[in-house]
Scaffold this active site. Structure first.
Site, PDB file in Angstrom:
ATOM      1  N   SER A  21      17.353 -12.992  11.300  1.00  0.00           N
ATOM      2  CA  SER A  21      17.860 -13.969  10.332  1.00  0.00           C
ATOM      3  C   SER A  21      16.853 -14.228   9.221  1.00  0.00           C
ATOM      4  O   SER A  21      17.210 -14.299   8.035  1.00  0.00           O
ATOM      5  CB  SER A  21      18.194 -15.285  11.047  1.00  0.00           C
ATOM      6  OG  SER A  21      19.241 -15.112  11.962  1.00  0.00           O
ATOM      7  N   ARG A 120      36.118  -8.551  10.896  1.00  0.00           N
ATOM      8  CA  ARG A 120      35.575  -9.898  11.077  1.00  0.00           C
ATOM      9  C   ARG A 120      36.080 -10.850   9.991  1.00  0.00           C
ATOM     10  O   ARG A 120      36.306 -10.444   8.846  1.00  0.00           O
ATOM     11  CB  ARG A 120      34.045  -9.850  11.119  1.00  0.00           C
ATOM     12  CG  ARG A 120      33.544  -9.057  12.314  1.00  0.00           C
ATOM     13  CD  ARG A 120      32.041  -8.965  12.372  1.00  0.00           C
ATOM     14  NE  ARG A 120      31.421 -10.261  12.664  1.00  0.00           N
ATOM     15  CZ  ARG A 120      30.112 -10.442  12.781  1.00  0.00           C
ATOM     16  NH1 ARG A 120      29.291  -9.414  12.627  1.00  0.00           N
ATOM     17  NH2 ARG A 120      29.625 -11.633  13.048  1.00  0.00           N
ATOM     18  N   SER A 167      28.414 -22.981  11.312  1.00  0.00           N
ATOM     19  CA  SER A 167      28.096 -21.571  11.076  1.00  0.00           C
ATOM     20  C   SER A 167      26.975 -21.472  10.058  1.00  0.00           C
ATOM     21  O   SER A 167      27.132 -21.895   8.903  1.00  0.00           O
ATOM     22  CB  SER A 167      29.323 -20.815  10.561  1.00  0.00           C
ATOM     23  OG  SER A 167      28.955 -19.547  10.047  1.00  0.00           O
ATOM     24  N   ASP A 316      24.039 -16.384  19.896  1.00  0.00           N
ATOM     25  CA  ASP A 316      23.752 -14.955  20.058  1.00  0.00           C
ATOM     26  C   ASP A 316      23.120 -14.630  21.413  1.00  0.00           C
ATOM     27  O   ASP A 316      23.062 -13.462  21.800  1.00  0.00           O
ATOM     28  CB  ASP A 316      22.822 -14.465  18.941  1.00  0.00           C
ATOM     29  CG  ASP A 316      23.526 -14.386  17.599  1.00  0.00           C
ATOM     30  OD1 ASP A 316      24.763 -14.247  17.590  1.00  0.00           O
ATOM     31  OD2 ASP A 316      22.844 -14.472  16.562  1.00  0.00           O
ATOM     32  N   LYS A 343      32.742 -11.812  16.959  1.00  0.00           N
ATOM     33  CA  LYS A 343      31.457 -11.171  16.695  1.00  0.00           C
ATOM     34  C   LYS A 343      31.687  -9.665  16.494  1.00  0.00           C
ATOM     35  O   LYS A 343      32.792  -9.245  16.158  1.00  0.00           O
ATOM     36  CB  LYS A 343      30.484 -11.459  17.842  1.00  0.00           C
ATOM     37  CG  LYS A 343      30.041 -12.913  17.929  1.00  0.00           C
ATOM     38  CD  LYS A 343      29.152 -13.271  16.754  1.00  0.00           C
ATOM     39  CE  LYS A 343      28.592 -14.672  16.862  1.00  0.00           C
ATOM     40  NZ  LYS A 343      27.678 -14.988  15.745  1.00  0.00           N
ATOM     41  N   ARG A 347      33.220 -10.685  22.297  1.00  0.00           N
ATOM     42  CA  ARG A 347      32.175 -10.709  23.325  1.00  0.00           C
ATOM     43  C   ARG A 347      32.619 -11.413  24.599  1.00  0.00           C
ATOM     44  O   ARG A 347      32.145 -11.062  25.685  1.00  0.00           O
ATOM     45  CB  ARG A 347      30.900 -11.362  22.775  1.00  0.00           C
ATOM     46  CG  ARG A 347      30.075 -10.414  21.936  1.00  0.00           C
ATOM     47  CD  ARG A 347      28.708 -10.965  21.591  1.00  0.00           C
ATOM     48  NE  ARG A 347      28.074 -10.073  20.615  1.00  0.00           N
ATOM     49  CZ  ARG A 347      27.247 -10.465  19.671  1.00  0.00           C
ATOM     50  NH1 ARG A 347      26.936 -11.738  19.558  1.00  0.00           N
ATOM     51  NH2 ARG A 347      26.728  -9.593  18.839  1.00  0.00           N
ATOM     52  N   ARG A 390      24.185  -6.580  21.257  1.00  0.00           N
ATOM     53  CA  ARG A 390      23.835  -7.596  22.250  1.00  0.00           C
ATOM     54  C   ARG A 390      24.474  -7.304  23.604  1.00  0.00           C
ATOM     55  O   ARG A 390      23.890  -7.617  24.655  1.00  0.00           O
ATOM     56  CB  ARG A 390      24.199  -8.991  21.731  1.00  0.00           C
ATOM     57  CG  ARG A 390      23.528  -9.292  20.403  1.00  0.00           C
ATOM     58  CD  ARG A 390      23.239 -10.750  20.181  1.00  0.00           C
ATOM     59  NE  ARG A 390      22.759 -10.969  18.812  1.00  0.00           N
ATOM     60  CZ  ARG A 390      21.510 -10.800  18.407  1.00  0.00           C
ATOM     61  NH1 ARG A 390      20.588 -10.399  19.276  1.00  0.00           N
ATOM     62  NH2 ARG A 390      21.167 -11.020  17.146  1.00  0.00           N
TER      63      ARG A 390
END
Length: 424
Positions: A21, A120, A167, A316, A343, A347, A390
């Site tokens: 990030s 997305r 967010s 995350d 995501k 997920r 991930r």
């Protein structure tokens, strides 16, 4: 398929890559200053390289040398119209933040991305930017890529915007656009999300006020970049080793130089609530961001229940936390995690489908809740990652702590942790 075998030992010290990030934001904001900036410990993962590629297309001079990046800023009003379509690759951060940055510019920009990013949701970003006066058009009623940003008819308006979901990406897009607006902009979050954009912009001289869940952004005339930005290690990358060192027996591991921004340390709080032993050592600060060494000792865990304002602080890390919960005594219930369904893959569905292969009947989920029944038998399994970095890393540590695992895709870890498997 790549096979990961049960772990027999762990290194006493682990180094992790730079924060993803912060690496994104360091490139973008350094591009808006009017001096040269050295960025140290930059994450040279695929997502952050997508940001570099897009900024270069808009006329910014950027050179890389290992984990160092040198950016020669063009000034707040110095970006140029790209000759080519801007490709955000798999990076939601790149796309969403750059939608905010290009919305007030006096040129046209068109964005695309890979097959995952095209699915997305982008309406959540486009809506507030359109309220500010931006002209943004995308496929499927402005929901999906490709997306084109047109030159606005006039200067963007400062607005007051109440975010329906916490967010950091949406918030950051609004903040970047607000730097160019005709009056201050106020953003109201339901819960505080990660605040790297606000912290770094203050370090660049921008005026941003935060009171509770409200962020007020004032228009800027220029940004003054520091000569050097040192990116701390990514706590999302540290999460895999935090979990592994905790659930394996008789280990003590120190993870060096981990970012401990207060909006990102939810995983530390939850693991400690589960019974983990984690010490924070050698704290230091650079560019407004705290970092420290984390000393982790093997511990017996128990199930917990959490949700609400905790979720933006660890969204995350939930796949890694699900692995920890599988080794805990009792049930773990994680509420308010519907965001995981949009995501890189769904997920929640992926965790239930694939983690249950390693520990049958241990994971279940509805639209917004994940339940893990801890302490069940683990077996060797062949699992799918769904090209989600991930998922790949969480499955790998799950198998390494259990009876092994075989996964179908290892390249996807290059998005955030290129040397993950070397470290593992």
């Amino acid at each position: 398929m790549k096979k990961i075998f049960p772990i027999k030992k762990l290194s006493e010290v682990i180094e992790i890559p730079g924060d993803k990030s912060i690496s994104h934001r360091a490139i973008m904001l350094s591009s808006l200053g009017d001096t040269s900036v050295e960025i140290e410990n930059f994450l040279a993962g695929a997502d952050c390289l997508s940001t570099i590629g897009c900024m270069k297309e808009m006329g910014v001079e950027i050179k890389t040398d290992g984990d160092k990046v040198f950016v020669k800023g063009n000034g707040l009003f110095g970006l140029r119209e790209p000759e080519n379509i801007l490709d955000a690759g798999n990076s939601g951060t790149t796309l969403r933040l750059l939608l905010g940055l290009t919305a007030p510019q006096k040129f046209l920009a068109t964005f695309t991305g890979d097959s995952s990013l095209k699915k997305r949701p982008m309406a959540r970003v486009i809506k507030p930017l359109a309220e500010m006066g931006a002209a943004i058009f995308g496929r499927n009623d402005n929901k999906n890529l490709p997306i084109t940003v047109l030159k606005p008819d006039k200067k963007l308006r400062g607005i007051s915007y109440k975010m329906p979901v916490a967010s950091a990406q949406v918030k950051s897009a609004i903040i970047l656009a607000a730097l160019y607006a005709d009056s201050p902009t106020t953003i109201i979050e339901p819960y505080p999300s990660r605040n790297h954009t606000e912290k770094m912009l203050r370090a660049f001289g921008a005026k941003i006020e935060t009171v509770g869940n409200e962020i007020k952004v004032f228009p800027a005339e220029k940004l003054t970049a520091p000569e050097k930005i040192i990116v701390p290690g990514d706590i999302s990358s540290a999460a895999y080793w935090l979990v592994l060192a905790t659930i394996l027996k008789n280990f003590c591991v120190t993870i060096k130089n981990v970012g401990i921004n207060e909006t990102r340390t939810g995983i530390l709080d939850v693991l400690k609530n589960m019974g983990a032993s984690i010490e924070i050592l050698n704290q230091q600060e650079s560019g407004g961001e705290l970092s420290a060494d984390l000393k982790v000792t093997s511990s017996k865990l128990h199930g917990v229940k959490f949700g609400g304002e905790m979720i933006p602080r660890l969204i995350d890390e939930i796949p890694a936390l699900a692995v920890a919960a599988a080794f805990a005594d009792g049930d773990t219930i994680i509420n308010d995690v519907g965001e995981l369904r949009v995501k890189e893959t769904d997920r929640l569905a992926a965790i239930v489908a694939e983690f249950n292969k390693i520990s049958p009947n241990s994971f279940e989920a509805d639209e917004n809740t994940l339940i893990i029944h801890g302490g069940n038998k683990k077996i060797f399994a062949e699992c799918k990652t769904f090209a989600d970095h991930r998922m790949a890393m969480s499955l790998s540590i799950y198998g390494a702590a259990a009876e092994g695992v075989a996964i179908d895709d290892t390249d996807c870890v290059k998005i955030s942790y290129p040397n993950f498997f070397e470290t593992l």
